[in-house]
Scaffold this motif. Structure first.
Motif, PDB file in Angstrom:
ATOM      1  N   LEU A 111     -31.014  39.664  65.173  1.00 57.26           N
ATOM      2  CA  LEU A 111     -30.900  39.974  66.590  1.00 57.26           C
ATOM      3  C   LEU A 111     -29.683  40.851  66.861  1.00 57.26           C
ATOM      4  O   LEU A 111     -29.743  41.778  67.676  1.00 57.26           O
ATOM      5  CB  LEU A 111     -30.800  38.669  67.399  1.00 57.26           C
ATOM      6  CG  LEU A 111     -30.698  38.810  68.921  1.00 57.26           C
ATOM      7  CD1 LEU A 111     -31.929  39.530  69.472  1.00 57.26           C
ATOM      8  CD2 LEU A 111     -30.540  37.443  69.587  1.00 57.26           C
ATOM      9  N   PHE A 112     -28.576  40.592  66.127  1.00 52.31           N
ATOM     10  CA  PHE A 112     -27.362  41.408  66.278  1.00 52.31           C
ATOM     11  C   PHE A 112     -27.643  42.862  65.898  1.00 52.31           C
ATOM     12  O   PHE A 112     -27.236  43.793  66.612  1.00 52.31           O
ATOM     13  CB  PHE A 112     -26.249  40.830  65.407  1.00 52.31           C
ATOM     14  CG  PHE A 112     -25.008  41.665  65.363  1.00 52.31           C
ATOM     15  CD1 PHE A 112     -24.102  41.674  66.417  1.00 52.31           C
ATOM     16  CD2 PHE A 112     -24.743  42.497  64.274  1.00 52.31           C
ATOM     17  CE1 PHE A 112     -22.975  42.458  66.375  1.00 52.31           C
ATOM     18  CE2 PHE A 112     -23.612  43.277  64.217  1.00 52.31           C
ATOM     19  CZ  PHE A 112     -22.713  43.262  65.270  1.00 52.31           C
ATOM     20  N   ILE A 156     -30.537  44.441  65.930  1.00 51.54           N
ATOM     21  CA  ILE A 156     -31.423  45.068  66.911  1.00 51.54           C
ATOM     22  C   ILE A 156     -30.641  45.500  68.149  1.00 51.54           C
ATOM     23  O   ILE A 156     -30.819  46.603  68.673  1.00 51.54           O
ATOM     24  CB  ILE A 156     -32.554  44.088  67.290  1.00 51.54           C
ATOM     25  CG1 ILE A 156     -33.471  43.866  66.080  1.00 51.54           C
ATOM     26  CG2 ILE A 156     -33.354  44.611  68.487  1.00 51.54           C
ATOM     27  CD1 ILE A 156     -34.512  42.771  66.309  1.00 51.54           C
ATOM     28  N   GLU A 157     -29.740  44.623  68.606  1.00 48.81           N
ATOM     29  CA  GLU A 157     -28.972  44.957  69.796  1.00 48.81           C
ATOM     30  C   GLU A 157     -27.972  46.084  69.525  1.00 48.81           C
ATOM     31  O   GLU A 157     -27.687  46.899  70.412  1.00 48.81           O
ATOM     32  CB  GLU A 157     -28.243  43.718  70.306  1.00 48.81           C
ATOM     33  CG  GLU A 157     -29.191  42.643  70.833  1.00 48.81           C
ATOM     34  CD  GLU A 157     -28.457  41.529  71.537  1.00 48.81           C
ATOM     35  OE1 GLU A 157     -27.228  41.636  71.677  1.00 48.81           O
ATOM     36  OE2 GLU A 157     -29.106  40.560  71.966  1.00 48.81           O
ATOM     37  N   MET A 158     -27.439  46.170  68.291  1.00 53.89           N
ATOM     38  CA  MET A 158     -26.452  47.190  67.954  1.00 53.89           C
ATOM     39  C   MET A 158     -27.048  48.587  67.847  1.00 53.89           C
ATOM     40  O   MET A 158     -26.324  49.582  67.949  1.00 53.89           O
ATOM     41  CB  MET A 158     -25.768  46.844  66.627  1.00 53.89           C
ATOM     42  CG  MET A 158     -24.734  45.739  66.746  1.00 53.89           C
ATOM     43  SD  MET A 158     -23.330  46.236  67.756  1.00 53.89           S
ATOM     44  CE  MET A 158     -22.685  47.575  66.792  1.00 53.89           C
ATOM     45  N   SER A 207     -28.620  50.193  69.947  1.00 52.09           N
ATOM     46  CA  SER A 207     -28.409  50.936  71.195  1.00 52.09           C
ATOM     47  C   SER A 207     -27.003  51.527  71.282  1.00 52.09           C
ATOM     48  O   SER A 207     -26.737  52.384  72.127  1.00 52.09           O
ATOM     49  CB  SER A 207     -28.657  50.017  72.402  1.00 52.09           C
ATOM     50  OG  SER A 207     -27.749  48.929  72.393  1.00 52.09           O
ATOM     51  N   LEU A 210     -21.432  46.923  74.154  1.00 45.23           N
ATOM     52  CA  LEU A 210     -22.572  46.383  74.912  1.00 45.23           C
ATOM     53  C   LEU A 210     -22.372  44.888  75.093  1.00 45.23           C
ATOM     54  O   LEU A 210     -21.409  44.310  74.587  1.00 45.23           O
ATOM     55  CB  LEU A 210     -23.890  46.693  74.194  1.00 45.23           C
ATOM     56  CG  LEU A 210     -24.005  46.257  72.714  1.00 45.23           C
ATOM     57  CD1 LEU A 210     -24.568  44.861  72.594  1.00 45.23           C
ATOM     58  CD2 LEU A 210     -24.898  47.248  71.955  1.00 45.23           C
ATOM     59  N   GLU A 211     -23.324  44.284  75.771  1.00 45.58           N
ATOM     60  CA  GLU A 211     -23.306  42.833  75.966  1.00 45.58           C
ATOM     61  C   GLU A 211     -24.611  42.272  75.456  1.00 45.58           C
ATOM     62  O   GLU A 211     -25.691  42.798  75.722  1.00 45.58           O
ATOM     63  CB  GLU A 211     -23.114  42.512  77.449  1.00 45.58           C
ATOM     64  CG  GLU A 211     -22.839  41.047  77.725  1.00 45.58           C
ATOM     65  CD  GLU A 211     -22.497  40.809  79.193  1.00 45.58           C
ATOM     66  OE1 GLU A 211     -23.376  40.294  79.927  1.00 45.58           O
ATOM     67  OE2 GLU A 211     -21.359  41.150  79.598  1.00 45.58           O
ATOM     68  N   THR A 212     -24.511  41.195  74.668  1.00 48.16           N
ATOM     69  CA  THR A 212     -25.718  40.617  74.090  1.00 48.16           C
ATOM     70  C   THR A 212     -26.546  39.938  75.168  1.00 48.16           C
ATOM     71  O   THR A 212     -26.091  39.734  76.315  1.00 48.16           O
ATOM     72  CB  THR A 212     -25.361  39.595  72.999  1.00 48.16           C
ATOM     73  OG1 THR A 212     -24.704  38.476  73.619  1.00 48.16           O
ATOM     74  CG2 THR A 212     -24.427  40.215  71.956  1.00 48.16           C
ATOM     75  N   LEU A 213     -27.758  39.559  74.780  1.00 45.75           N
ATOM     76  CA  LEU A 213     -28.625  38.855  75.715  1.00 45.75           C
ATOM     77  C   LEU A 213     -28.028  37.526  76.132  1.00 45.75           C
ATOM     78  O   LEU A 213     -28.348  37.001  77.211  1.00 45.75           O
ATOM     79  CB  LEU A 213     -30.001  38.629  75.072  1.00 45.75           C
ATOM     80  CG  LEU A 213     -30.798  39.909  74.755  1.00 45.75           C
ATOM     81  CD1 LEU A 213     -32.104  39.567  74.046  1.00 45.75           C
ATOM     82  CD2 LEU A 213     -31.085  40.683  76.033  1.00 45.75           C
TER      83      LEU A 213
END
Length: 522
Positions: free
Chosen positions: A5-6, A8-10, A12, A150-153
């Motif tokens: 998940l980290f 995938i979010e990174m 962006s 960014l900020e995670t979910l």
């Protein structure tokens, strides 16, 4: 946080990460190029300039060899440093290329290390990253250089900071703030001194290296530390092989007793000093019809730095005027202990010998020579080496054919002495390779003589006044000497010639008289 998940979010934040990496890489490239230029200038450029400047001035073979060794060491250090910096530069560019063109692969590879920093501390200026609670921080990131990517979910900010490493290198560091960072405990603040340890350690290594270089370059030479590249300007003996250095019995006077057989041969020269295979010295004054044993070890004659300005003297050859042979008066300059300098004398063709002390402080001697005059007076000189090129010139006189000696003068010559010639006990000349000095008071003071070089000639750093040439007095007011000059005119350009010079003012000025003969350079 889950690693997948980290990642995938990174994805962006790719552009921000790449932009910061480009900035860091450009800075690294500048630092590496500066280091390459500095190493090249210092270790290859400046060291070569210094070496070429000092090499012709340091005429002592010992110090010349040391200078050469240090020069090669500088080239080695420079070469290794340039190779290391070049590899580091290429590696840095390759890592940056990999991040830009293989970002997902880079992210997968580095995600575990990023997520490993789970304990974050802070003070007013910095964030501190540790991998476990209670562990001392490994990284320090300045807050003003840290931005939120960014900020995670889950609402946790992912931060991008800059870690300032050794020598000004900055590296990007991503970390996750899962809670408000705690204040850094006092018992973990040793981290502040990490760069000081790097710089301090580097300074200590540099200081130790410079100390080692200084000790290697300037420690005093000892006997036997010299090699022999040249045979120029030497009074030859008939034996050239290396002596065996056996222990000879000595008399109560400290002289050597004969152990071997007296030579049975004739020679072409009227006088000859012969070194046999058993390391014993013999002399003849009648072309070898009769030989007399000389009660000295060859090493005693070669004490100190047995070199001329043209190089070391091989075993079996001797400095000009460091001894003389005749039926009525034979003598040798020698030292047994590198400190006490003696003159060994025979007035009956080598049947009996006596010695006289010249100096009890003759350490580190190199050049040595004596001149005797018909009335029993004489002058003995020797030079003592200093750390670099200058030499101390010591002058001693006798009025009883060398039975007793007294110090007459002392001076320091700016370069190694090549030849010394005394016309009387008061009037003498000392020459380096390109300068001539004179004294008219027995060596208490010296002045530089003016040698007028005519057109179509030059010294060009050559041996101006070489042994065995002497200054001779041809009349009450006229002196003559042979100086070696290089021809620069259209005829015989580049050839060296012995030229007759004359002085009518006790050696203060010298004027060209005529060209004598061509001299083959050594």
């Amino acid at each position: 946080m889950n690693q997948e998940l980290f990642i995938i979010e990174m994805l962006s934040a790719k552009n921000q990460i790449i932009a910061q990496d480009k900035q860091n890489t450009r800075k690294k490239i500048k630092i590496y190029l500066t280091a390459l230029f500095t190493c090249g200038i210092v270790f290859l450029g400046i060291s070569t300039i210094v070496y070429r400047f000092l090499k012709p001035q340091i005429q002592s073979l010992f110090y010349s060899q040391r200078l050469t060794h240090l020069y090669y060491l500088a080239l080695l250090i420079g070469g290794v440093s340039l190779l290391f910096i070049t590899i580091s530069l290429i590696s840095s560019i390759a890592r940056s290329w990999y991040l830009r063109h293989r970002f997902e692969n880079w992210l997968e590879k580095n995600a575990p290390a990023i997520l490993a920093y789970t304990s974050i501390y802070q003070d007013q200026t910095y964030y501190y990253l540790a991998q476990k609670a209670g562990q001392k921080p490994k990284l320090r990131l300045k807050k003003t250089d840290t931005v939120q990517l960014l900020e995670t979910l889950d609402g946790y900010p992912i931060m991008l900071g800059q870690h300032l490493g050794f020598a000004g290198f900055s590296t990007s560091q991503i970390f996750l703030l899962q809670k408000e960072p705690e204040k850094l405990p006092a018992n973990r603040q040793y981290f502040f001194n990490k760069q000081l340890i790097w710089y301090g350690g580097s300074a200590i290594i540099l200081l130790l290296g410079m100390t080692g270089v200084y000790h290697y370059a300037f420690h005093e030479p000892t006997a036997g530390e010299f090699t022999a590249p040249s045979t120029s300007h030497m009074h030859g003996a008939s034996m050239m092989q290396k002596p065996s250095h056996h222990d000879s019995n000595q008399t109560s006077a400290g002289l050597v007793e004969q152990q071997g057989k007296t030579p049975d041969m004739t020679v072409s020269q009227t006088t000859k000093l012969y070194l046999d295979s058993s390391d014993e010295l013999y002399m003849t004054t009648d072309s070898g019809k009769n030989w007399s044993f000389v009660p000295l070890k060859p090493d005693w004659l070669r004490s100190g730095d047995y070199t001329l300005t043209s190089g070391a003297i091989p075993v079996g050859y001797w400095m000009d005027k460091s001894y003389d042979l005749s039926k009525d008066f034979s003598w040798f300059i020698y030292s047994q202990d590198e400190k006490h300098l003696y003159l060994l004398i025979s007035k009956d063709n080598g049947k009996t010998w006596s010695k006289s002390l010249v100096s009890d402080n003759a350490e580190r001697i190199r050049y040595r020579k004596a001149n005797f005059f018909a009335d029993g007076s004489g002058v003995l000189v020797y030079t003592a080496e200093t750390v670099m090129s200058p030499e101390n010139l010591e002058i001693y006189i006798t009025n009883d054919f060398g039975q007793t000696w007294s110090k007459s003068g002392y001076t320091t010559i700016s370069k190694p002495v090549q030849n010394v010639s005394f016309v009387t006990q008061l009037l003498g000349f000392a020459a380096t390779r390109d300068q001539l000095f004179y004294t008219d008071n027995g060596g208490r003071s010296f002045k530089e003589a003016v040698v007028s070089i005519p057109e179509d000639y030059e010294t060009n750093g050559l041996d101006l006044f070489q042994s065995p040439n002497e200054v001779t007095q041809v009349s009450e007011t006229l002196l003559e000497a042979k100086f070696y000059l290089l021809k620069t005119g259209d005829i015989d350009r580049g050839k060296m010639f012995a030229c007759l010079f004359q002085s009518s003012d006790n050696g203060e000025t010298w004027h060209f008289s005529k060209q004598l003969s061509e001299v083959e350079p050594n």
